[in-house]
Motif scaffolding. Structure first.
Motif, PDB file in Angstrom:
ATOM      1  N   GLY A  78       8.638  16.080  -2.413  1.00 25.95           N
ATOM      2  CA  GLY A  78       9.289  15.863  -1.214  1.00 25.95           C
ATOM      3  C   GLY A  78       8.559  14.980  -0.411  1.00 25.95           C
ATOM      4  N   ALA A  79       7.876  16.364  -0.149  1.00 27.91           N
ATOM      5  CA  ALA A  79       6.446  16.120   0.633  1.00 27.91           C
ATOM      6  C   ALA A  79       5.724  15.064   0.678  1.00 27.91           C
ATOM      7  CB  ALA A  79       5.375  17.408   0.949  1.00 27.91           C
ATOM      8  N   TRP A  80       5.790  14.843  -0.570  1.00 24.31           N
ATOM      9  CA  TRP A  80       5.046  13.466  -0.946  1.00 24.31           C
ATOM     10  C   TRP A  80       5.119  11.943  -0.531  1.00 24.31           C
ATOM     11  CZ3 TRP A  80      -0.223  13.571  -1.705  1.00 24.31           C
ATOM     12  CH2 TRP A  80      -0.821  14.618  -2.160  1.00 24.31           C
ATOM     13  N   ILE A  81       7.240  12.392  -0.290  1.00 24.21           N
ATOM     14  CA  ILE A  81       7.983  10.504  -0.641  1.00 24.21           C
ATOM     15  C   ILE A  81       7.844  11.229   1.518  1.00 24.21           C
ATOM     16  CG2 ILE A  81       9.753   9.645  -0.545  1.00 24.21           C
ATOM     17  CD1 ILE A  81      10.718  11.109  -3.186  1.00 24.21           C
ATOM     18  N   THR A  82       7.909  11.629   1.873  1.00 22.56           N
ATOM     19  CA  THR A  82       7.838  11.840   3.404  1.00 22.56           C
ATOM     20  C   THR A  82       6.075  11.940   3.942  1.00 22.56           C
ATOM     21  OG1 THR A  82       9.069  14.030   3.805  1.00 22.56           O
ATOM     22  CG2 THR A  82       7.881  13.476   5.699  1.00 22.56           C
ATOM     23  N   GLY A  85       6.255   7.793   3.729  1.00 21.73           N
ATOM     24  CA  GLY A  85       7.108   7.266   4.133  1.00 21.73           C
ATOM     25  C   GLY A  85       6.104   6.768   5.535  1.00 21.73           C
ATOM     26  N   ALA A  86       5.598   8.620   5.719  1.00 23.35           N
ATOM     27  CA  ALA A  86       5.018   8.254   7.054  1.00 23.35           C
ATOM     28  C   ALA A  86       3.788   7.661   8.015  1.00 23.35           C
ATOM     29  CB  ALA A  86       4.199   9.476   7.897  1.00 23.35           C
ATOM     30  N   LEU A  87       3.424   7.039   6.552  1.00 24.22           N
ATOM     31  CA  LEU A  87       1.894   6.037   6.100  1.00 24.22           C
ATOM     32  C   LEU A  87       2.544   4.507   6.676  1.00 24.22           C
ATOM     33  CD1 LEU A  87      -0.566   6.067   5.983  1.00 24.22           C
ATOM     34  CD2 LEU A  87      -0.727   5.630   3.553  1.00 24.22           C
ATOM     35  N   ALA A  88       3.772   4.317   5.373  1.00 23.83           N
ATOM     36  CA  ALA A  88       4.146   2.797   5.548  1.00 23.83           C
ATOM     37  C   ALA A  88       4.939   2.626   7.382  1.00 23.83           C
ATOM     38  CB  ALA A  88       5.156   2.950   4.904  1.00 23.83           C
TER      39      ALA A  88
ATOM     40  N   LEU B 150      -3.106   0.154  -0.390  1.00 24.45           N
ATOM     41  CA  LEU B 150      -3.103   1.722  -0.246  1.00 24.45           C
ATOM     42  C   LEU B 150      -1.124   1.821  -0.798  1.00 24.45           C
ATOM     43  CD1 LEU B 150      -4.182   4.035  -0.165  1.00 24.45           C
ATOM     44  CD2 LEU B 150      -3.608   4.520   2.205  1.00 24.45           C
ATOM     45  N   LEU B 151       0.269   1.614  -0.027  1.00 19.87           N
ATOM     46  CA  LEU B 151       1.072   1.941  -0.078  1.00 19.87           C
ATOM     47  C   LEU B 151       1.508   1.280  -1.192  1.00 19.87           C
ATOM     48  CD1 LEU B 151       2.143   1.691   3.719  1.00 19.87           C
ATOM     49  CD2 LEU B 151       2.414   3.641   2.491  1.00 19.87           C
ATOM     50  N   ILE B 152       1.369   0.258  -2.022  1.00 19.61           N
ATOM     51  CA  ILE B 152       2.315   0.358  -3.391  1.00 19.61           C
ATOM     52  C   ILE B 152       1.352   0.900  -4.701  1.00 19.61           C
ATOM     53  CG2 ILE B 152       1.734  -1.734  -5.147  1.00 19.61           C
ATOM     54  CD1 ILE B 152       1.921  -3.971  -2.976  1.00 19.61           C
ATOM     55  N   GLY B 153       0.180   1.228  -4.009  1.00 17.48           N
ATOM     56  CA  GLY B 153      -0.593   2.172  -4.896  1.00 17.48           C
ATOM     57  C   GLY B 153       0.367   3.656  -5.654  1.00 17.48           C
ATOM     58  N   ALA B 154      -0.138   3.603  -3.552  1.00 16.62           N
ATOM     59  CA  ALA B 154       0.839   5.297  -4.122  1.00 16.62           C
ATOM     60  C   ALA B 154       2.148   5.462  -4.608  1.00 16.62           C
ATOM     61  CB  ALA B 154       0.766   5.678  -2.241  1.00 16.62           C
ATOM     62  N   ALA B 155       3.166   4.469  -4.277  1.00 15.96           N
ATOM     63  CA  ALA B 155       4.482   3.615  -4.076  1.00 15.96           C
ATOM     64  C   ALA B 155       4.619   3.797  -5.804  1.00 15.96           C
ATOM     65  CB  ALA B 155       4.868   2.943  -3.945  1.00 15.96           C
ATOM     66  N   ILE B 156       3.199   4.124  -7.037  1.00 19.08           N
ATOM     67  CA  ILE B 156       3.436   3.699  -8.043  1.00 19.08           C
ATOM     68  C   ILE B 156       3.381   5.149  -8.254  1.00 19.08           C
ATOM     69  CG2 ILE B 156       2.709   2.480 -10.247  1.00 19.08           C
ATOM     70  CD1 ILE B 156       2.156   0.038  -8.430  1.00 19.08           C
ATOM     71  N   TRP B 157       2.577   5.161  -7.664  1.00 20.94           N
ATOM     72  CA  TRP B 157       2.081   6.761  -9.047  1.00 20.94           C
ATOM     73  C   TRP B 157       2.470   7.686  -8.175  1.00 20.94           C
ATOM     74  CZ3 TRP B 157       1.651  10.925  -5.241  1.00 20.94           C
ATOM     75  CH2 TRP B 157       0.865  12.404  -6.113  1.00 20.94           C
ATOM     76  N   LEU B 158       3.955   7.705  -7.488  1.00 20.34           N
ATOM     77  CA  LEU B 158       4.493   8.494  -6.912  1.00 20.34           C
ATOM     78  C   LEU B 158       5.808   8.499  -7.563  1.00 20.34           C
ATOM     79  CD1 LEU B 158       4.747  11.136  -4.818  1.00 20.34           C
ATOM     80  CD2 LEU B 158       5.667   9.271  -2.848  1.00 20.34           C
ATOM     81  N   ILE B 184       6.435   4.721 -17.950  1.00 17.50           N
ATOM     82  CA  ILE B 184       7.939   3.416 -17.557  1.00 17.50           C
ATOM     83  C   ILE B 184       8.649   3.294 -15.887  1.00 17.50           C
ATOM     84  CG2 ILE B 184       9.601   3.594 -18.258  1.00 17.50           C
ATOM     85  CD1 ILE B 184       9.945   4.239 -20.592  1.00 17.50           C
ATOM     86  N   ALA B 185       8.566   4.768 -15.608  1.00 16.76           N
ATOM     87  CA  ALA B 185       8.647   4.846 -13.475  1.00 16.76           C
ATOM     88  C   ALA B 185       7.373   3.774 -13.088  1.00 16.76           C
ATOM     89  CB  ALA B 185       8.968   6.122 -13.622  1.00 16.76           C
ATOM     90  N   ALA B 186       6.370   4.033 -13.823  1.00 20.13           N
ATOM     91  CA  ALA B 186       5.227   3.448 -12.808  1.00 20.13           C
ATOM     92  C   ALA B 186       5.218   1.810 -12.995  1.00 20.13           C
ATOM     93  CB  ALA B 186       3.538   3.396 -13.443  1.00 20.13           C
TER      94      ALA B 186
END
Lengths: 364, 508
Positions: A78-82, A85-88, B150-158, B184-186
């Motif tokens: 959850g912290a990673w997601i937040t 979000g803050a960076l976005a 950066l955000l797209i890379g981070a979203a895929i990793w997440l 699969i999620a990535a």
């Protein structure tokens, strides 16, 4: 991580609440600066959420085992997601500032940076919700998770404010949007929450915080500073009264609470059908009747801020349209559109079951 | 949040027209009560946005100035509170006010002065509209692309991490099945991100197109020439695909004319005509063409609608050479002497002048006017450009001209369409064209209408702070560059045109 959790919860609640303040400010005063008070408070809320999530990451990294690793860093999911979000949000804000000073609102309302900002807000509040769901080791933790789910519901209702005026609460699009979104959060919260009635608690939190804004904002004197002023105002405009989500949430809790997390196959689809249909039926019934009340003179008081008397200053509106349902703007709910809404509620509930199960199994 | 202003957005009108090409600021010089003042209004580029008003008053007893914009379509009841103007430090005569404009459209900006002598009020017409399509600075674009990547890379990793490990006990290693789920999620997250980028880009392009279509721009007009006996007739009509709003049945007169039409021969810029065609019906104007040399002309026609909005109609038109007696008139024009003509001076008593408007005038001269600040006038006189110092973009200036006869004596000026002078001004690339008079750049028709509506003082048509042989135009050049200025005055019943080339340098 008690302090971080509490700060994260406060920040995630502040995100939709500052947006409601901003709605009220722009509907009353109209003058909208980058660092105007509601904007500044909103940025602060996102920054606080980011800081709390970062702090959680620092603690988890020093702990060395829990959380989701990224290189040498660790943090609860959850912290990673937040944090994402803050960076976005920073990127969206940069983009938005340029957009506002070049296109203004003339090009349309839901422009790309606006959508990016909405995505960032959702990431912040959903991240907080996920983080707090993972810390329900005490009744207080379970309550905090429910409050965080309330922030997600509030955020959902904020982006749909324009469709949610009481005058539109007999329209097909209002019910279809509601059925497509709220069951996802309510069902997931009902499954993953550890309170006796987790979804109902979340719905009550949403209603309570939103209603508080309905009551508090109109206490502040303010008047339009840009023209044309079609509706004279002398205090901040209250946002629309919250939706009665607690009614369908009670039913969801009754159906779903205690549902085995690993339940699979047909049983899950049956549960989704029951949850979706009961949400649809109760949401439509409660809101349909309540909307009629909100437009009546009986609701014209500080408590409900209804009666068709409170409008943004820039909205030119026919006196007869103030207390009427706007079927001419968006068609009313009919049999076909109701069936679509019910179907959307079913799919939303099914997705909520999947999400809730995953969140219940969440260990990091 | 801005999205909640959806209602306002729905009310924003579709397209708007520009009264002056490339010159959005409004200049006004006049009298409010007992106080002479000059007002410059700089409308915002976007809406909602902040407009700036600079107000210069020479009287030192003015104690307070306030500015109130009224949206003309909405009525007085909707006027927001006044914005107080503040004195500009270091210049005791200059005041500055800022005020918000919620949407584009026609406004009446009321300027109210308070003083011991009773103060005064004046209303200035303002048309607020976006002019240019936005271009993102490369540095910001690069920053946003970097952020996006950066955000797209981070979203895929997440997404991968959540699917792979979120359900595992702390310290447990993911199984091959967990890893497969993560991959699969990535993949799904990458798909969603791609869709978001493409969708966002598509939406941006779509919105940019809509925005560009609604920009304030000169309206195209169709122009044709037909021959009737000895005369060439110019016929104007809206383009066939024009929106309904282009109809001309709602026009009002400005300086007594429904249309002010300027013809400039291109590329030589050696022939210039200021004409006033007559409206035939809601979709047609006709006018007799003066005997100007044949060739391609840029046409600018200014009209004001009864709602106070002004438009400039533009097109290019090929004019045939004049024939018969009129042809003789032009033979001494380009390359030769200077001809400044108007119907009163053309064949007195003949039939032809009656077909031309009394205030029509045209000018033929060399394609390069004499360099310097003095222009030769027909009949041996001259016109001097008297503004001191160099011209700087976006700096409020008074363009001052003085006329002298052949003997060097000041030439007494007479009103020409209610003003001591008219100036037309064109940037060398044609991106700026504007029509000025001593009261500024505003449409006098709109100003008079506003004065009646707001109950303020009527703008003074003969307002001129200059002496009788001088004329002054308040203006600020919108951009640096080379400009040609045609200054028209009337003396001895004859319209004289002085032509100047001026250079405007970048500000700052």
């Amino acid at each position: 991580m008690q302090l971080e959790s509490t700060l994260l919860l406060i920040a995630s609640l502040a995100v939709p609440l500052t947006l409601l303040w901003d709605f009220s400010w722009e509907s009353t005063i109209g003058v909208d600066r980058f660092f105007g008070p509601p904007h500044a408070a909103n940025y602060l809320a996102v920054a606080l959420a980011g800081a709390a999530a970062l702090r959680m990451a620092v603690v988890a990294t020093h702990g060395g085992v829990g959380g989701v690793p990224l290189g040498r860093m660790r943090a609860p999911l959850g912290a990673w997601i937040t944090l994402w979000g803050a960076l976005a949000f920073v990127a969206a804000l940069l983009f938005d500032r340029w957009w506002q000073s070049n296109y203004g609102l003339a090009a349309g309302i839901w422009h790309p940076p606006q959508i990016a900002k909405a995505v960032a807000y959702f990431a912040v509040v959903v991240g907080a919700w996920v983080a707090l769901l993972g810390q329900q080791t005490s009744p207080r933790g379970a309550l905090e998770a429910a409050l965080a789910a309330g922030a997600v519901l509030a955020m959902t209702s904020v982006v749909m404010t324009a469709q949610s005026f009481a005058n539109r609460q007999h329209s097909a699009v209002f019910y279809q949007l509601g059925c497509a979104t709220y069951p996802l959060v309510l069902v997931a919260q009902s499954v993953a929450g550890r309170l006796r009635a987790p979804a109902s608690a979340a719905a009550l939190a949403y209603m309570g915080f939103t209603a508080a804004m309905v009551w508090i904002l109109p206490l502040v004197p303010a008047s339009p500073q840009a023209g044309p002023v079609y509706n004279a105002l002398d205090h901040l405009l209250p946002p629309p009264f919250p939706l009665l989500l607690v009614v369908p949430a009670l039913a969801l809790d009754a159906w779903l609470h205690g549902l085995p997390a690993r339940e699979r196959g047909a049983a899950r689809w049956t549960a989704a059908l029951a949850a979706g249909l009961s949400f649809f039926a109760l949401f439509v019934a409660a809101q349909w009747l309540f909307a009629g009340f909100l437009l009546s003179p009986a609701a014209d008081d500080w408590l409900f801020a209804g009666g068709g008397r409170r409008w943004p200053f820039f909205l030119r509106i026919d006196p007869a349209a103030r207390t009427a349902f706007w079927d001419f703007v968006s068609p009313g709910l009919g049999w076909t559109s109701a069936a679509v809404a019910a179907l959307l509620a079913f799919f939303s509930a099914r997705a909520g079951l999947g999400l809730g199960g995953a969140l219940r199994r969440l260990q990091r | 949040m801005k999205g909640l202003l959806a209602f306002a957005g729905a009310l924003l009108c579709a397209a708007s027209a520009a009264a002056h090409i490339g010159s959005p600021n409004v200049f006004f010089e006049g009298v409010a009560g007992v106080h002479a003042l000059r007002v410059v209004i700089r409308p915002p580029q976007t809406f909602p946005g902040l407009a700036q008003a600079d107000i210069r008053v020479t009287d030192s007893d003015v104690t307070r100035i306030s500015v109130t914009p009224t949206f003309l379509d909405a009525g007085d009841a909707t006027t927001p509170p006044a914005s107080a103007a503040a004195r500009v430090a270091g210049d005791p005569q200059l005041w500055n006010a800022t005020f918000w404009l919620l949407r584009r459209g026609s406004y009446g900006v009321e300027v109210e002065l308070e003083s011991a002598r009773g103060g005064g009020r004046i209303a200035v017409p303002l048309q607020a509209a976006a002019l240019a399509r936005p271009v993102m600075p490369p540095a910001l674009g690069a920053t946003l692309v970097a952020f996006g990547a950066l955000l797209i890379g981070a979203a895929i990793w997440l997404a991968a991490a959540a699917a792979r490990a979120a359900g595992l006990a702390p310290g447990a290693a993911p199984s091959p099945r967990d890893r497969a789920r993560g991959r699969i999620a990535a993949g799904l997250a990458a798909l969603v991100c791609c869709a978001a980028v493409f969708g966002g880009n598509y939406r941006w392009q779509q919105m940019d197109r809509d925005f560009a279509n609604a920009l304030a721009k000169p309206l195209p007009v169709e122009a044709g020439v037909r021959r009737e006996g000895e005369q060439n007739l110019l016929h104007l009509a809206p383009p066939r695909d024009a929106p309904l709003t282009a109809a001309w049945d709602t026009l009002v007169t400005d300086h007594g004319k429904l249309m002010h039409l300027f013809l400039i021969r291109e590329p030589e810029l050696d022939a210039f005509a200021h004409l006033h065609p007559v409206r035939r019906d809601a979709l047609a104007f006709d006018g007799v063409l003066p005997p100007v040399p044949g060739g391609t002309y840029q046409l600018y026609a200014e009209v004001t609608h009864e709602d106070g909005s002004s438009e400039t109609l533009v097109t290019k038109v090929n004019l045939p050479p004049p024939s018969g007696a009129a042809a003789l008139q032009t033979s001494t024009g380009p390359g030769g002497g200077i001809l400044c003509l108007s119907p009163s001076a053309l064949q007195p008593g003949a039939d032809q002048p009656s077909a031309l408007d009394f205030d029509d005038s045209w000018h033929m001269g060399a394609s390069d006017p004499t360099p310097g600040r003095s222009a030769a006038l027909m009949g041996g006189g001259r016109m001097d450009f008297e503004t001191d110092g160099e011209l700087v973009a976006d700096r409020d200036t008074a363009l001052r001209f003085a006329a002298f006869d052949a003997g060097g004596a000041p030439l007494p000026l007479e009103p020409y369409m209610g003003m001591f002078g008219h100036a037309a001004l064109r940037r060398s690339d044609g991106t700026v064209f504007t029509h000025l008079h001593p009261a500024g750049s505003i449409s006098m028709a709109a100003a008079e209408m506003l004065a009646r509506r707001e109950g303020t003082a009527s703008p003074m048509p003969l307002a001129s702070s200059a002496t009788a042989h001088e004329v002054e135009f308040p203006y600020a050049f919108p951009r640096a560059g080379e400009y040609r200025v045609w200054v028209q005055v009337r003396s001895g019943g004859r319209v004289l045109t002085g032509v100047f080339d001026v250079a405007v340098r970048e500000s700052g």
